[in-house]
Design a protein around this motif. Structure first.
Motif, PDB file in Angstrom:
ATOM      1  N   LEU A  81       0.807  -1.209   0.000  1.00 56.94           N
ATOM      2  CA  LEU A  81       0.000   0.000   0.000  1.00 56.94           C
ATOM      3  C   LEU A  81       0.848   1.271   0.000  1.00 56.94           C
ATOM      4  N   THR A  95      -8.532  -0.500  10.957  1.00 57.45           N
ATOM      5  CA  THR A  95      -8.652  -0.067   9.564  1.00 57.45           C
ATOM      6  C   THR A  95      -9.632  -0.946   8.793  1.00 57.45           C
ATOM      7  N   CYS A  96      -9.772  -2.184   9.190  1.00 56.82           N
ATOM      8  CA  CYS A  96     -10.672  -3.107   8.490  1.00 56.82           C
ATOM      9  C   CYS A  96     -12.137  -2.771   8.721  1.00 56.82           C
ATOM     10  N   LYS A 143     -13.497   0.126   8.028  1.00 58.97           N
ATOM     11  CA  LYS A 143     -13.936   1.184   7.133  1.00 58.97           C
ATOM     12  C   LYS A 143     -14.984   0.642   6.161  1.00 58.97           C
ATOM     13  N   GLY A 193     -14.041   2.671   0.205  1.00 59.57           N
ATOM     14  CA  GLY A 193     -12.684   2.623  -0.296  1.00 59.57           C
ATOM     15  C   GLY A 193     -12.004   1.305  -0.011  1.00 59.57           C
ATOM     16  N   GLY A 194     -11.045   0.950  -0.848  1.00 57.48           N
ATOM     17  CA  GLY A 194     -10.309  -0.276  -0.647  1.00 57.48           C
ATOM     18  C   GLY A 194     -11.171  -1.521  -0.803  1.00 57.48           C
ATOM     19  N   THR A 195     -10.679  -2.619  -0.289  1.00 57.09           N
ATOM     20  CA  THR A 195     -11.365  -3.914  -0.397  1.00 57.09           C
ATOM     21  C   THR A 195     -11.778  -4.456   0.961  1.00 57.09           C
ATOM     22  N   GLY A 237      -7.854  -8.825   0.413  1.00 54.16           N
ATOM     23  CA  GLY A 237      -7.945  -7.386   0.630  1.00 54.16           C
ATOM     24  C   GLY A 237      -7.185  -6.948   1.863  1.00 54.16           C
ATOM     25  N   CYS A 238      -7.219  -7.756   2.920  1.00 55.93           N
ATOM     26  CA  CYS A 238      -6.503  -7.401   4.146  1.00 55.93           C
ATOM     27  C   CYS A 238      -4.997  -7.426   3.930  1.00 55.93           C
ATOM     28  N   ARG A 268      -3.413  -6.363   1.476  1.00 52.28           N
ATOM     29  CA  ARG A 268      -2.994  -5.090   0.879  1.00 52.28           C
ATOM     30  C   ARG A 268      -3.439  -3.884   1.707  1.00 52.28           C
ATOM     31  N   ASP A 269      -4.677  -3.886   2.177  1.00 53.10           N
ATOM     32  CA  ASP A 269      -5.233  -2.697   2.824  1.00 53.10           C
ATOM     33  C   ASP A 269      -4.820  -2.559   4.280  1.00 53.10           C
ATOM     34  N   CYS A 270      -4.554  -3.672   4.961  1.00 52.97           N
ATOM     35  CA  CYS A 270      -4.199  -3.592   6.375  1.00 52.97           C
ATOM     36  C   CYS A 270      -2.797  -2.993   6.516  1.00 52.97           C
TER      37      CYS A 270
END
Length: 533
Positions: A10, A260-261, A263, A266-268, A320-321, A323-325
């Motif tokens: 990220l 953050t998970c 949200k 946005g994101g996955t 998704g986690c 990348r997004d975490c």
């Protein structure tokens, strides 16, 4: 922070964009003005840094999108640091110390020396312009030695803050980790005054107890995440290699509860939580459940229990986690490890076995295709497998010709856009929205040349008539045409152009329309469509 951030997908691109080479530190400075060109001329940052012995050290970030990415990395600094792999983590207890700006350099050198004295190092980031650097020593809090080093570093850092006339809580407040240092910073007299104010407003000690006054020991391991005796044994026969993370337990512990998970835009991450709104189906909830299970805090064999399977069941393994975490929690990989242990204990269900051995029996199953296709032939069989009636029209209307051969026992509802609407008495286009409920026409009526449920403001192309549009007919009418042979009713009552497009799913804007009547027109030519019943 720069090294850890470069390993997170990220932030990797952004850090590569704003750094040159491999710097030891990075200073972000934001300038504001009314005119960008004048601002660049006035600053002359490149020349200024070159004069101080740092040529080619300035990276200008002028575009708003790039600036947003840079500040996004800054906001995620804490989570980036917590992504450190292994048992040693940056621990928060002296991260809020602030000293006057003129003493900041001396303070940082002194704190660095304290870290080296105790065989560790620290992570630094945040508000350099106001003398409040968030510094965290890297300690292993699973051991008594980690707790001992924590106390020694905390006491020595407190003495340094007093030496440089600073504050032990510059921004965040006291809480459990710094309540013990209130008296050394303020003195006994003020501390007793704090206690009297607390007792006067809260005599029963209900409001935020044991904070600021009469606080516990900040190195009490019973209050920490890793209490004495905490262990996360690896699975007996791990299915995956977890050596990069330091083990399966360390991979689970990468979740630091930053949230953050949770949200919703946005994101996955995390699709299942966005549907259920349940903490159980959240990346954080799953990671905490796994950690408590493998450490024995949920009872014996909790890791391979049905409750754990229910917790991980809605994880769709979307990555998704990963990348997004900010800490890089990979729940999809952890689910693989869990399923391996769960099925090793409980065995594979029949559904899993059928899918796993599909290549072995597929050639034999192909010979029984007539048996498999009974689902579309036996009355009522398809209804048992369809989730809702809304999906039936889509199955009957798919392009290329639907293989379904069952009788349509219910009227067909269609939702499409038509370019014209006609009735038995008029062929004038209509722009009003209509609803057509098409069922099997009574005997003596012409079969529908086209079916539509709504009319729109769109018009057909110039010179194109409804008879030239591709034609759709329901399954019962296609079956009737096949029974009659090549010279069936459909070939006698459609134009050559329509016959050429038979069996395709026509575009919504090219379908002709009829009224909601049970009477249907017969297109005799492209110029004179004559309604008949």
């Amino acid at each position: 922070m720069l090294v850890l951030g470069a390993d997170i997908p990220l932030f990797k691109r952004t850090l590569g964009d704003i750094t040159k080479g491999k710097p030891n530190c990075l200073l972000l400075v934001e300038f504001a003005g009314d005119d960008l060109n004048l601002l660049r001329l006035d600053l002359k940052l490149t020349q200024c840094m070159a004069d101080h012995g740092f040529p080619d050290a300035v990276v200008e970030v002028l575009e708003p999108a790039r600036q947003a990415n840079v500040w996004g990395v800054r906001e995620a600094c804490l989570n980036i640091m917590m992504s450190m792999k292994g048992d040693g983590k940056p621990i928060s207890f002296i991260e809020d110390c602030a000293v006057p700006l003129e003493h900041l350099a001396d303070y940082t050198d002194a704190v660095t020396a304290v870290f080296e004295k105790h065989g560790t190092r620290g992570t630094w980031y945040a508000h350099a312009s106001v003398g409040c650097l968030h510094v965290r020593p890297i300690l292993n809090m699973k051991t008594e030695d980690g707790a001992r080093k924590m106390r020694a570093i905390g006491e020595e850092a407190c003495e340094l803050v007093r030496k440089y006339k600073g504050s032990f809580s510059g921004e965040h407040g006291d809480g459990i980790s710094r309540s013990e240092f209130v008296e050394p910073m303020f003195g006994s007299k003020l501390t007793r005054a704090f206690e009297q104010v607390k007792d006067g407003f809260d005599p029963k000690n209900h409001l935020n107890p044991n904070k600021i006054v009469r606080g516990p020991k900040f190195d009490d391991r019973e209050l920490m995440r890793f209490a004495p005796g905490y262990e996360t044994p690896a699975p007996a026969t791990p299915a995956l290699d977890w050596s990069e993370q330091g083990g399966f337990g360390q991979a689970v512990e990468m979740c630091n509860n930053n949230g953050t998970c949770r949200k919703m835009t946005g994101g996955t991450m995390c699709p299942s939580y966005r549907v259920t709104k349940d903490e159980q189906h959240l990346t954080r909830g799953r990671a905490n459940t796994l950690r408590l299970a493998i450490s024995g805090q949920l009872g014996e064999d909790a890791f391979t229990s049905d409750e754990m399977k229910e917790t991980l069941d809605l994880c769709v393994s979307c990555k998704g986690c990963r990348r997004d975490c900010p800490t890089g929690v990979d729940m999809a990989r952890m689910k693989i490890e869990f399923l391996s242990a769960y099925h090793a204990k409980n065995g594979l269900p029949l559904k899993e076995k059928l899918i796993a051995h599909l290549p072995a029996y597929a050639p034999w199953a192909a010979k029984l295709s007539w048996l498999m296709n009974l689902r579309d032939r036996l009355p009522g069989a398809a209804k048992l497998t369809e989730s809702s009636s809304a999906s039936r029209p889509a199955a009957r209307c798919r392009s290329g010709g639907a293989p379904g051969r069952r009788r349509a026992r219910r009227p067909i509802r269609l939702a499409s856009r038509a370019t014209a609407a006609t009735s038995c008495s008029s062929a004038t286009p209509s722009t009003a929205t209509t609803s057509a409920r098409i069922s099997r026409p009574p005997s003596g009526c012409w079969r529908p040349a086209a079916i539509a449920s709504t009319a729109s403001n769109r018009r057909t192309e110039a010179g194109r008539s409804a008879a030239d549009a591709p034609i759709f007919r329901p399954a019962w009418w296609r079956r009737r045409g096949r029974k009659r042979g090549a010279r069936s009713t459909r070939s006698r009552h459609t134009s050559p152009r329509a016959r050429a497009s038979w069996g395709s799913n026509p575009p919504a804007s090219s379908r002709s329309a009829t009224s909601s009547s049970r009477c249907f027109r017969r297109p005799t030519s492209s110029r004179s469509p004559t309604p008949r019943c």
